[in-house]
Design an enzyme around this catalytic site. Structure first.
Site, short mmCIF file in Angstrom:
data_model
loop_
_atom_site.label_atom_id
_atom_site.label_comp_id
_atom_site.label_asym_id
_atom_site.label_seq_id
_atom_site.Cartn_x
_atom_site.Cartn_y
_atom_site.Cartn_z
N ARG A 63 0.83 -1.21 0.00
CA ARG A 63 0.00 0.00 0.00
C ARG A 63 0.87 1.25 0.00
O ARG A 63 2.05 1.22 0.33
CB ARG A 63 -0.92 0.03 1.22
CG ARG A 63 -0.18 0.07 2.56
CD ARG A 63 0.02 1.47 3.11
NE ARG A 63 0.87 1.49 4.26
CZ ARG A 63 2.14 1.80 4.24
NH1 ARG A 63 2.74 2.09 3.10
NH2 ARG A 63 2.85 1.81 5.36
N HIS A 70 1.55 10.20 10.29
CA HIS A 70 1.73 10.34 11.75
C HIS A 70 0.43 10.78 12.42
O HIS A 70 0.44 11.46 13.44
CB HIS A 70 2.90 11.30 12.07
CG HIS A 70 4.24 10.70 11.75
ND1 HIS A 70 4.89 9.86 12.61
CD2 HIS A 70 5.01 10.80 10.65
CE1 HIS A 70 6.04 9.46 12.04
NE2 HIS A 70 6.13 10.02 10.86
N GLY A 162 8.82 0.76 2.84
CA GLY A 162 7.70 1.58 3.30
C GLY A 162 6.41 1.33 2.53
O GLY A 162 5.45 2.08 2.64
N SER A 164 4.86 -1.57 2.79
CA SER A 164 4.19 -2.57 3.62
C SER A 164 4.19 -3.98 3.06
O SER A 164 3.15 -4.63 2.95
CB SER A 164 2.78 -2.13 3.98
OG SER A 164 2.44 -2.78 5.18
N ASP A 210 -1.96 -0.51 7.59
CA ASP A 210 -1.45 -1.39 6.54
C ASP A 210 -2.31 -2.64 6.38
O ASP A 210 -2.62 -3.08 5.28
CB ASP A 210 -0.01 -1.82 6.87
CG ASP A 210 0.91 -0.63 7.05
OD1 ASP A 210 0.46 0.51 6.81
OD2 ASP A 210 2.07 -0.85 7.43
P1 ADP Z 1 7.84 -2.90 4.87
O1 ADP Z 1 6.60 -3.46 5.48
O2 ADP Z 1 7.82 -1.41 4.79
O3 ADP Z 1 8.17 -3.51 3.54
P2 ADP Z 1 9.01 -4.04 7.20
O4 ADP Z 1 10.37 -3.92 7.81
O5 ADP Z 1 7.83 -3.72 8.01
O6 ADP Z 1 9.05 -3.24 5.84
O7 ADP Z 1 8.80 -5.55 6.72
C1 ADP Z 1 9.80 -6.19 5.97
C2 ADP Z 1 10.03 -7.58 6.54
O8 ADP Z 1 8.90 -8.42 6.23
C3 ADP Z 1 11.23 -8.27 5.94
O9 ADP Z 1 12.43 -7.98 6.64
C4 ADP Z 1 10.86 -9.74 6.09
O10 ADP Z 1 11.13 -10.18 7.42
C5 ADP Z 1 9.33 -9.72 5.91
N1 ADP Z 1 8.92 -9.99 4.51
C6 ADP Z 1 8.15 -9.21 3.75
N2 ADP Z 1 7.95 -9.76 2.54
C7 ADP Z 1 8.60 -10.93 2.52
C8 ADP Z 1 8.78 -11.98 1.56
N3 ADP Z 1 8.25 -11.91 0.33
N4 ADP Z 1 9.55 -13.03 1.91
C9 ADP Z 1 10.08 -13.11 3.14
N5 ADP Z 1 9.96 -12.16 4.08
C10 ADP Z 1 9.22 -11.08 3.80
MG MG Z 2 5.94 -3.08 7.48
#
Ligand code: ADP
Ligand code: MG
Length: 424
Positions: A63, A70, A162, A164, A210
């Site tokens: 998203r 915030h 960012g 999600s 999210d």
């Molecule tokens: P964002 O939600 O902004 O992308 P986050 O740090 O909240 O960043 O989430 C990222 C984390 O989610 C990754 O470090 C991993 O642990 C997990 N993750 C997300 N997508 C995948 C995927 N396709 N395969 C494995 N882990 C994933």
């Molecule tokens: Mg996240």
């Protein structure tokens, strides 16, 4: 069959795995424009790891928040939309009838495996599979009749940028388990269950936006979410001449001061000093009148939040009325107060918005702002569809020239929420 790896409490992220929550490596330049989409890769991934085709495939989108930054932890409004990039989860019942889940991600070489009868939250650094594990635990707490499964994940949502990817992973998991365990969830219940998994199993104290948008998004709509009472309103964004650009600055400044927690504490202080339970209960005139009695920094924080809550409600009205120019102006206003009053922007985000301003008017840009928590990550732009490719080229070239950092910029319309594109 690749060796299975059982997560043990306290185990560290495995080298080469997507890493612990919040510590994902930056996606490689251009990695969010794969030649084959996750929808095309997922069946092959499942087949290659488990030697048979999957029974179900569930999909859940990432998203972008159009406006309302915030504001969530201040009981305010947010206005996100789903992007077209999605996370897909494929699954089949375990062939041996056992009570464990095996899960692979195309981003991780090894297979994780966990027992359905031992689902307490991790004690050490959580691994990526804690997201699906936490969702499975939540479903079982809700009385689902759990059965062993083989799962595989492929995603087009850039990780850690960012947009999600974490909620997309949770909601895709929940959607698959609903089908595989024949335990349908109400949409609000499902979003809350996924948020709880992220809090308890990944230990990320995220808000609710999210998971709500990933669950409830409708194509060609943004979602106005009231974070106080969790009511939602679908707001059409279906004009074919208008589209959204996402520009990832590809920087993430790690600030040592716990900036997010600090901002939350400052908002709470502002509310206390202004005699309300949350900043949602104030209008901008009240904040301005109280300025002389407030610490300068606390005033600025409240000024952003209260203004942003009003702006988000107004923005939803303008969107519904198809006043895209008015909506775009509010996006620019939002960026200014995030930069100057809430102080969560950074040079690269500011540069991207300045470059977007160069293309205002006949250039086709209607509005632009940083989106997400700040200090890096993405900008979101509302643009005229005919000019999107020009704008994309201009931002890419100018940003690269000025920063020597390659940005990732892509066009997306408001996409669909979670669904089960393949069921038996
Ligand atoms: P964002 O939600 O902004 O992308 P986050 O740090 O909240 O960043 O989430 C990222 C984390 O989610 C990754 O470090 C991993 O642990 C997990 N993750 C997300 N997508 C995948 C995927 N396709 N395969 C494995 N882990 C994933
Ligand atoms: Mg996240």
């Amino acid at each position: 069959m690749p060796p299975s790896q059982t997560p043990t409490p306290g185990s560290n992220p495995t080298p080469g795995s997507p890493g612990a929550p919040g510590s994902a490596p930056a996606p490689a330049p251009g990695s969010n424009a794969p030649k084959r989409s996750a929808a095309e890769r997922i069946t092959q991934l499942f087949q290659s790891r488990y030697g048979r085709p999957p029974t179900w495939i569930a999909a859940a989108p990432g998203r972008v928040n159009l406006i309302g930054e915030h504001t969530d932890y201040n009981d305010g409004f947010v206005l996100p939309m789903a992007i077209e990039q999605r996370t897909l989860m494929a699954g089949s019942l375990a062939e041996d009838g056992g009570r464990r889940i095996r899960v692979v991600s195309e981003l991780s070489p090894e297979m994780a495996s966990f027992e359905l009868d031992v689902l307490s939250p991790p004690e050490g650094t959580p691994n990526w599979w804690e997201y699906p594990r936490g969702v499975a635990a939540g479903m079982i707490e809700k009385g689902a009749q759990a059965r062993g499964l083989d799962l595989a994940v492929a995603s087009d949502v850039p990780m850690g940028g960012g947009l999600s990817s974490s909620a997309a992973l949770e909601v895709a998991t929940a959607t698959l388990l609903e089908a595989a365990w024949r335990h349908p969830l109400d949409a609000v219940e499902k979003a809350l269950l996924c948020q709880r998994a992220e809090h308890r199993y990944a230990r990320v104290p995220c808000g609710i936006m999210d998971q709500f948008i990933s669950t409830m998004a409708r194509p060609d709509h943004a979602l106005l979410l009231d974070c106080r009472d969790l009511t939602t309103r679908q707001v059409p964004l279906r004009d074919p001449n208008i589209t959204v650009l996402i520009a990832n600055t590809n920087v993430r400044h790690e600030l040592s001061g716990g900036e997010y927690a600090q901002r939350r504490a400052q908002c709470e202080q502002a509310a206390r000093e202004l005699g309300v339970s949350s900043l949602r209960d104030l209008d901008l005139n009240q904040v301005i009148r109280a300025k002389p009695g407030l610490d300068a920094l606390i005033f600025k924080r409240a000024y952003h939040v209260v203004g942003e809550i009003q702006r988000t409600q107004r923005a939803a009205e303008l969107l519904a009325a198809e006043d895209y120019e008015g909506f775009g102006r509010l996006m620019f206003d939002s960026h200014v107060t995030l930069r100057d009053d809430f102080q969560v922007s950074c040079d690269e985000l500011d540069l991207m918005v300045e470059l977007a301003e160069d293309r205002k008017g006949i250039g086709g840009v209607l509005g632009a702002r940083m989106t997400g928590g700040g200090f890096g990550g993405c900008c979101v732009l509302l643009v005229r569809a005919q000019k999107a490719a020009d704008i994309q080229r201009y931002l890419y070239t100018s940003y690269l020239e000025r920063t020597r950092i390659e940005p990732e910029i892509f066009v997306t319309r408001a996409g669909a929420g979670a669904e089960l594109p393949r069921a038996p």
